[in-house]
Design a protein around this motif. Structure first.
Motif, PDB file in Angstrom:
ATOM      1  N   PHE A   7       0.832  -1.213   0.000  1.00 19.36           N
ATOM      2  CA  PHE A   7       0.000   0.000   0.000  1.00 19.36           C
ATOM      3  C   PHE A   7       0.860   1.255   0.000  1.00 19.36           C
ATOM      4  CE2 PHE A   7      -1.006   3.107   3.364  1.00 19.36           C
ATOM      5  CZ  PHE A   7      -1.888   3.921   2.654  1.00 19.36           C
ATOM      6  N   ILE A   8       1.928   1.273   0.784  1.00 16.64           N
ATOM      7  CA  ILE A   8       2.803   2.447   0.822  1.00 16.64           C
ATOM      8  C   ILE A   8       3.451   2.672  -0.544  1.00 16.64           C
ATOM      9  CG2 ILE A   8       4.903   3.395   1.840  1.00 16.64           C
ATOM     10  CD1 ILE A   8       4.183   2.008   4.433  1.00 16.64           C
ATOM     11  N   ALA A   9       3.908   1.592  -1.181  1.00 13.40           N
ATOM     12  CA  ALA A   9       4.537   1.724  -2.495  1.00 13.40           C
ATOM     13  C   ALA A   9       3.552   2.259  -3.536  1.00 13.40           C
ATOM     14  CB  ALA A   9       5.110   0.379  -2.936  1.00 13.40           C
ATOM     15  N   LEU A  10       2.341   1.719  -3.554  1.00 14.64           N
ATOM     16  CA  LEU A  10       1.344   2.213  -4.505  1.00 14.64           C
ATOM     17  C   LEU A  10       0.877   3.626  -4.154  1.00 14.64           C
ATOM     18  CD1 LEU A  10      -0.898  -0.893  -5.289  1.00 14.64           C
ATOM     19  CD2 LEU A  10       0.756   0.253  -6.770  1.00 14.64           C
ATOM     20  N   GLY A  11       0.860   3.948  -2.866  1.00 15.45           N
ATOM     21  CA  GLY A  11       0.508   5.317  -2.479  1.00 15.45           C
ATOM     22  C   GLY A  11       1.510   6.331  -2.996  1.00 15.45           C
ATOM     23  N   LEU A  12       2.795   6.013  -2.904  1.00 19.89           N
ATOM     24  CA  LEU A  12       3.818   6.899  -3.456  1.00 19.89           C
ATOM     25  C   LEU A  12       3.743   6.971  -4.969  1.00 19.89           C
ATOM     26  CD1 LEU A  12       6.838   5.883  -1.178  1.00 19.89           C
ATOM     27  CD2 LEU A  12       5.421   7.932  -1.006  1.00 19.89           C
ATOM     28  N   SER A  13       3.415   5.848  -5.593  1.00 22.18           N
ATOM     29  CA  SER A  13       3.244   5.851  -7.046  1.00 22.18           C
ATOM     30  C   SER A  13       2.039   6.689  -7.461  1.00 22.18           C
ATOM     31  CB  SER A  13       3.086   4.420  -7.551  1.00 22.18           C
ATOM     32  OG  SER A  13       2.905   4.390  -8.947  1.00 22.18           O
ATOM     33  N   SER A  14       1.004   6.691  -6.643  1.00 27.58           N
ATOM     34  CA  SER A  14      -0.170   7.509  -6.966  1.00 27.58           C
ATOM     35  C   SER A  14       0.134   9.000  -6.893  1.00 27.58           C
ATOM     36  CB  SER A  14      -1.322   7.171  -6.020  1.00 27.58           C
ATOM     37  OG  SER A  14      -1.026   7.584  -4.690  1.00 27.58           O
ATOM     38  N   ILE A  15       1.099   9.381  -6.072  1.00 35.61           N
ATOM     39  CA  ILE A  15       1.510  10.794  -6.036  1.00 35.61           C
ATOM     40  C   ILE A  15       2.112  11.203  -7.373  1.00 35.61           C
ATOM     41  CG2 ILE A  15       3.058  12.444  -4.931  1.00 35.61           C
ATOM     42  CD1 ILE A  15       2.768  10.882  -2.358  1.00 35.61           C
ATOM     43  N   ILE A  16       2.946  10.334  -7.936  1.00 38.11           N
ATOM     44  CA  ILE A  16       3.527  10.619  -9.252  1.00 38.11           C
ATOM     45  C   ILE A  16       2.438  10.646 -10.316  1.00 38.11           C
ATOM     46  CG2 ILE A  16       5.164   9.806 -10.981  1.00 38.11           C
ATOM     47  CD1 ILE A  16       6.814   8.599  -8.768  1.00 38.11           C
ATOM     48  N   SER A  17       1.486   9.725 -10.239  1.00 37.16           N
ATOM     49  CA  SER A  17       0.389   9.712 -11.205  1.00 37.16           C
ATOM     50  C   SER A  17      -0.448  10.988 -11.117  1.00 37.16           C
ATOM     51  CB  SER A  17      -0.492   8.488 -10.964  1.00 37.16           C
ATOM     52  OG  SER A  17       0.253   7.294 -11.070  1.00 37.16           O
ATOM     53  N   THR A  18      -0.671  11.464  -9.902  1.00 33.90           N
ATOM     54  CA  THR A  18      -1.414  12.715  -9.728  1.00 33.90           C
ATOM     55  C   THR A  18      -0.664  13.887 -10.320  1.00 33.90           C
ATOM     56  OG1 THR A  18      -2.335  11.830  -7.667  1.00 33.90           O
ATOM     57  CG2 THR A  18      -2.533  14.198  -8.030  1.00 33.90           C
ATOM     58  N   TYR A  19       0.639  13.916 -10.111  1.00 27.07           N
ATOM     59  CA  TYR A  19       1.448  14.989 -10.689  1.00 27.07           C
ATOM     60  C   TYR A  19       1.391  14.963 -12.217  1.00 27.07           C
ATOM     61  CZ  TYR A  19       5.598  17.533 -12.160  1.00 27.07           C
ATOM     62  OH  TYR A  19       6.456  18.388 -12.788  1.00 27.07           O
ATOM     63  N   CYS A  20       1.437  13.761 -12.795  1.00 23.49           N
ATOM     64  CA  CYS A  20       1.406  13.643 -14.255  1.00 23.49           C
ATOM     65  C   CYS A  20       0.074  14.110 -14.823  1.00 23.49           C
ATOM     66  CB  CYS A  20       1.680  12.199 -14.669  1.00 23.49           C
ATOM     67  SG  CYS A  20       3.338  11.617 -14.286  1.00 23.49           S
ATOM     68  N   VAL A  21      -1.011  13.863 -14.113  1.00 22.83           N
ATOM     69  CA  VAL A  21      -2.315  14.252 -14.608  1.00 22.83           C
ATOM     70  C   VAL A  21      -2.500  15.772 -14.520  1.00 22.83           C
ATOM     71  CG1 VAL A  21      -4.804  14.119 -14.151  1.00 22.83           C
ATOM     72  CG2 VAL A  21      -3.410  12.044 -14.166  1.00 22.83           C
ATOM     73  N   PHE A  22      -2.167  16.354 -13.381  1.00 25.13           N
ATOM     74  CA  PHE A  22      -2.466  17.770 -13.160  1.00 25.13           C
ATOM     75  C   PHE A  22      -1.397  18.714 -13.698  1.00 25.13           C
ATOM     76  CE2 PHE A  22      -5.122  15.698  -9.980  1.00 25.13           C
ATOM     77  CZ  PHE A  22      -6.321  16.359 -10.174  1.00 25.13           C
ATOM     78  N   SER A  23      -0.249  18.211 -14.094  1.00 27.41           N
ATOM     79  CA  SER A  23       0.766  19.061 -14.696  1.00 27.41           C
ATOM     80  C   SER A  23       0.981  18.766 -16.165  1.00 27.41           C
ATOM     81  CB  SER A  23       2.098  18.892 -13.949  1.00 27.41           C
ATOM     82  OG  SER A  23       2.572  17.562 -14.083  1.00 27.41           O
ATOM     83  N   SER A  24       0.230  17.791 -16.688  1.00 31.75           N
ATOM     84  CA  SER A  24       0.302  17.447 -18.114  1.00 31.75           C
ATOM     85  C   SER A  24       1.720  17.095 -18.520  1.00 31.75           C
ATOM     86  CB  SER A  24      -0.220  18.594 -18.977  1.00 31.75           C
ATOM     87  OG  SER A  24      -1.555  18.880 -18.659  1.00 31.75           O
ATOM     88  N   VAL A  25       2.410  16.338 -17.679  1.00 26.38           N
ATOM     89  CA  VAL A  25       3.760  15.887 -17.980  1.00 26.38           C
ATOM     90  C   VAL A  25       3.689  14.430 -18.359  1.00 26.38           C
ATOM     91  CG1 VAL A  25       6.082  15.496 -17.079  1.00 26.38           C
ATOM     92  CG2 VAL A  25       4.839  17.553 -16.448  1.00 26.38           C
ATOM     93  N   SER A  26       4.127  14.106 -19.562  1.00 28.88           N
ATOM     94  CA  SER A  26       4.110  12.730 -20.028  1.00 28.88           C
ATOM     95  C   SER A  26       5.432  12.070 -19.688  1.00 28.88           C
ATOM     96  CB  SER A  26       3.898  12.676 -21.539  1.00 28.88           C
ATOM     97  OG  SER A  26       3.979  11.332 -21.994  1.00 28.88           O
ATOM     98  N   LEU A  27       5.368  10.867 -19.158  1.00 30.17           N
ATOM     99  CA  LEU A  27       6.570  10.116 -18.824  1.00 30.17           C
ATOM    100  C   LEU A  27       7.067   9.268 -19.990  1.00 30.17           C
ATOM    101  CD1 LEU A  27       5.694   8.936 -15.222  1.00 30.17           C
ATOM    102  CD2 LEU A  27       6.880  10.998 -15.970  1.00 30.17           C
TER     103      LEU A  27
END
Length: 255
Positions: free
Chosen positions: A234-254
């Protein structure tokens, strides 16, 4: 009448005073009177006469116009460094290329960690069948089966991302294209993170009640180990969700 005649003779006998010249001619620029007057005026105004005489008149310098563009990277500054070395400070942070690379590495690391933790959790829970009180099994308890199911789903999702990463390295394309990929990652990270959190908390609470009533044994130890691994996932996926949120709201493609 006599008095008037006497005064007239007296005025004629006295030498005539020459007429006063204009103020500019009577007091030349370098006369002591004018210098004293200028000095007194400066003292009254708070200025230093000596500094005013020594200090030359400053030339007007036109300030450089700021058009909002950064100088070229090859231009050097007077401090010995180049303007290009300060682009990170002037540009507001890390360049986009470096940011994308670091975010991809962090995301991959979190997903690998989540996959490993989920695999350990489901393996330990699946092996918890025979040891313990009268051959007890995790299948008899909903909380323990919940942990197993959440670990299987999260491991499948993390494994899919690992396959997608290998596919991207080979073909330079992701299985799910942007921008749908960013929304998919955000939704699944959030859902599976809360799923693992609720499953691990439910299993640990149920196991704590079991231990308080009947005491601990090998069965409860394996349940604690499996639920703890699910919580780490859960902690690992929670940290990954922070990156996913950043990608969505900043329009940064990985990609």
């Amino acid at each position: 009448m006599t008095l008037a005649l006497v005064l007239t003779q007296t005025e004629e006998s006295m030498p005539r005073t020459p007429p006063k010249a204009s103020s500019a001619e009577a007091s030349p620029a370098g006369s002591p009177h004018k210098e004293s007057a200028v000095t007194i005026a400066k003292l009254l105004s708070g200025e230093d006469p000596a500094a005013a005489e020594v200090k030359p008149a400053a030339e007007k310098v036109t300030p450089p116009r700021d058009n909002g563009a950064l100088p070229d990277a090859g231009v050097t500054t007077g401090g010995g460094g180049s303007v290009g070395s300060k682009r990170w400070l002037l540009g507001g942070g890390v360049p986009d290329k470096v940011r994308r690379r670091e975010l991809r590495r962090a995301e991959l690391g979190f997903r690998v960690s989540a996959a490993v933790f989920c695999l350990i959790s489901l393996a330990v829970m699946a092996a918890d069948t025979t040891p313990g009180w009268s051959g007890d099994s995790f299948r008899r308890y909903n909380e323990y089966r919940y942990v197993l199911a959440a670990s299987v789903v999260a491991f499948t999702y993390s494994g899919f991302h690992l396959v997608d990463e290998v596919h991207h390295l080979v073909t330079r394309r992701h299985i799910i294209r942007a921008p749908l990929r960013s929304y998919f990652n955000l939704a699944m990270d959030q859902i599976l993170a809360y799923l693992l959190l609720s499953a691990s908390s439910a299993a640990l609470s149920r196991n704590d009640v079991w231990i308080s009533r009947f005491g601990g044994d090998q069965f409860t130890k394996l349940v604690n180990a499996s639920a703890s691994m699910a919580f780490l996932a859960f902690i690992a996926l929670g940290l990954s969700s922070i990156i996913s949120t950043y990608c969505v709201f900043s329009s940064v493609s990985l990609a």
